[in-house]
Enzyme design. Sequence first.
Site, PDB file in Angstrom:
ATOM      1  N   THR A   7      -2.611   4.135   3.941  1.00 31.63           N
ATOM      2  CA  THR A   7      -3.819   3.832   3.181  1.00 31.63           C
ATOM      3  C   THR A   7      -4.886   3.193   4.054  1.00 31.63           C
ATOM      4  OG1 THR A   7      -2.604   3.570   1.106  1.00 31.63           O
ATOM      5  CG2 THR A   7      -4.723   2.474   1.251  1.00 31.63           C
ATOM      6  N   THR A  46       0.841  -1.192   0.000  1.00 23.77           N
ATOM      7  CA  THR A  46       0.000   0.000   0.000  1.00 23.77           C
ATOM      8  C   THR A  46       0.882   1.251   0.000  1.00 23.77           C
ATOM      9  OG1 THR A  46      -0.068   0.314   2.408  1.00 23.77           O
ATOM     10  CG2 THR A  46      -1.694  -1.196   1.444  1.00 23.77           C
ATOM     11  N   ASP A  47       0.286   2.371  -0.386  1.00 21.91           N
ATOM     12  CA  ASP A  47       0.928   3.648  -0.107  1.00 21.91           C
ATOM     13  C   ASP A  47       0.753   3.928   1.385  1.00 21.91           C
ATOM     14  OD1 ASP A  47       2.214   6.073  -0.398  1.00 21.91           O
ATOM     15  OD2 ASP A  47       1.019   6.715  -2.104  1.00 21.91           O
ATOM     16  N   TRP A  48       1.491   4.903   1.872  1.00 23.27           N
ATOM     17  CA  TRP A  48       1.592   5.116   3.322  1.00 23.27           C
ATOM     18  C   TRP A  48       0.260   5.585   3.929  1.00 23.27           C
ATOM     19  CZ3 TRP A  48       5.285   2.818   1.449  1.00 23.27           C
ATOM     20  CH2 TRP A  48       6.459   2.526   2.138  1.00 23.27           C
TER      21      TRP A  48
END
Length: 859
Positions: free
Chosen positions: A778, A774-776
């Site tokens: 998320t 995931t992006d940070w």
Amino acid sequence: MNRFFAAKSPEITKQELEHMELSRAMAGECVVLLENDGILPLAAGGKLALYGMGARHTIKGGTGSGDVNTRSNVTIEQGLAEAGYIITTKEWLDRNERKRTAKRNAYLQWMSEEAERRGCSEFLVGFSDPFSEPAPEKIMEEDWKASETDTAVYVISRNSGEGADRYDRQGDYRLYPEEKEQLAFLGCVYEKVVLVLNIGGVMDLSEVKEIPGVGAVLLMGQLGNIGGLVLGDVLSGKVTPSGKLTDTWAKRYADYPSAAAFSHNDGDVDDEYYTEGIYVGYRYFDTFGVKPLYCFGYGKSYTEFALRAENVAVENGQVKLSVHVENTGSRYAGKEVVQVYYSAPRGSLEKPHQELAAFAKSGLLAPGEGETLEITFAVRDMASYCEKCASWVLEKGDYILRVGNSSADTETAAVLTLEESVKTEVLKNLFADTEQLEEIHANIAGNAAQADCAGAQIPHITLCAAEIETRKAQYQGTREPYSTEQTEILTLADVRRGACTVEELTAQLTVEELAELCVGTLRADGGSIVGNASYTVPGAAGDTSALLQETRGIKNIILADGPAGLRLQPVFKTTKDGKLLPGGEVLGDSYVPFAKDLKESQTDTYYQYCTAIPIGWALAQSWNLPMLEQTGAMIGKEMKQFGIDLWLAPALNIHRNPLCGRNFEYYSEDPYVSGKAAAAITKGVQSCAGKGTTIKHFAANSQEDNRYFTNSHISERALREIYLKGFEIAVKEAQPLSIMTSYNLINGTHTANSYDLLQAAARDEWGFEGVVMTDWFTSQEQPSLTGDRKAKYPISASTGCIYAGNDIQMPGCQKNVDDIIEAVKSGREIDGCRITLADLQYNAANVIRAVLKTSKEQL
């Protein structure tokens, strides 16, 4: 005692110097010459009147996680002086400096107060409301007279970054009134005026075209920490600019089909409707007959070139073109980009006027010198996606091939005729939306390119439908739990020597251990919001769990931000026994000072200075894939030096609209350019053993305002042809070690929770073999993410990530771990998703495989 990879000496290293020189040599190819009435190049060693906000505060790259903490940044003022020019406007530059300093100090004070009001960090305030360069100081008649030269260089700078989109207003997308006024004044009083654009995205230059006296316009872009030196090379003629635009520059912002409703423009940042469908960038301008200011693929040179298509053939499903390039100038050497476009027949599917099929860049050609380029692409690459039959289809009819040096300057090279339609790939539709999307349509009958080749003596080639393979995707079924009959404790070393499989090792792990592997480690020490989440590499974005390192040999994977180089903490301190001390963190406008209660004799100081390469937009404008691969290899060497396993780059989202705050990181409005650039850089990085890239942000991350919660409504065809195609190219050509999902939702589903995006598309259809993250934040609740407004959509679910095959949730929190464990053990639905032990094992096995690949360096 902890092992740190950083150096203890503050002295500049041999590798730093080598990489700066390499970056300088490559960056010259990223510069695009937009206008030149003959004043460029400038005579070396003369006097220059230098003005503009970017002259002394040259922007090396955008803000946010894409920033790089370098040892130094060579400004344009410094670079021109290094090139031998005498800057005669020091007094104006000093006045301008005082004005900017006052504005910046006021901003920093406001940022501190706003952070306190919101109850969040200054870093987050800087994300959502970044500092904007003010209008420059007034240029007086006395400044002109004191400059004692007939040549002026004026630098316009613009900055942007993640967390906030740009605005169609003065000082951003448009000129400040002061900039327009100053350019008009300079055009009147100086014989030669060069406008330099130190910017990270498209802006409105229509007003510049109306100003008399501006003899040259140079798109410098943002070229990393050696930008000033590169500009000196180009202005002096040491380097001939050979960049080409990777975006269409409109005459006015409203000409972009997404302009009216993009991001904050319509007041709705919750739902973004991609009503332009497949008509993005030049696909729209060319098809709908909207004339741009500068077309896609455009760029001048100090010399002239002639192109000639010498041969076109089709062999084994490959279209092969031989194109001769000759430097027809008499004075300067240069490089040219050959671009191949195709126009597909309009059958049951409407088509854009033309699409980029392939490109190649020549070597450095002296006047009179020529080179024949061999350019190849697959026939099946001209297929369009048919939602009705859920297939990629080559429709019967004529496929017109054109060759040129921009999208608007081409000549027909061949006509390929397919007598019956062919399905090249049979898939299934994956991205249905509950809302009906009203897309625009082009009312053009037949093939839009037919008129171009009527009566021309060009080759006609018949394509054999029977020779075009129809492939059918095989999709994952129900996941079954892994098992093993081996009773001894299995380790990664056993996997390496073939004593067991990854699946058998995974089968021995407990639910708690599996959950730990699938969640980042920021929770371990309550670390910072982003940018200092690894203990052994301070400033690294994060790492995976090392819980099983001693018992199973499964080390942690260390990740560092990109894509303009490695973003690490430049200086950090430890105690003599290796305990990391707080302080020294740098991110944009935020800096945490070191504690003052320890003496230098009680500490060790470490240094991590990295190379800031040109931004992604600039790199793509080189159109030089071997050069991009070389750039990637350079980054791979720095990853090895500092102990980084995965680089959180390249970023290849589409430039759907010029106001996206993160366009500086991304390559182009065109998916082919984007995919090829990402593949080249990935090949370079991964040529270094044990190092990998993370292509991002998957997918349709075209808006920064409300980025965690915006819902992108996109048709299946537009997704596959425009927004996923670049990722597909990168996966199939380079097999990156990792993919990072985006924050946004697509058609109502968070990308982080989309099984169809991550498993069905990336893994089943494209053959992706790596790990997904995931992006940070998320799937973590962060009250400050939405500021004062209430989000329409919830955050993504931690359990949904596991079901979708989103293997690592970053940067990780304890609730992520707890939710996963509870969901698997109880069998209950949590946050709208039910997951099984098999789902969790599948994710953990992907993480373990990534550890295997990033451990190659240690073998």
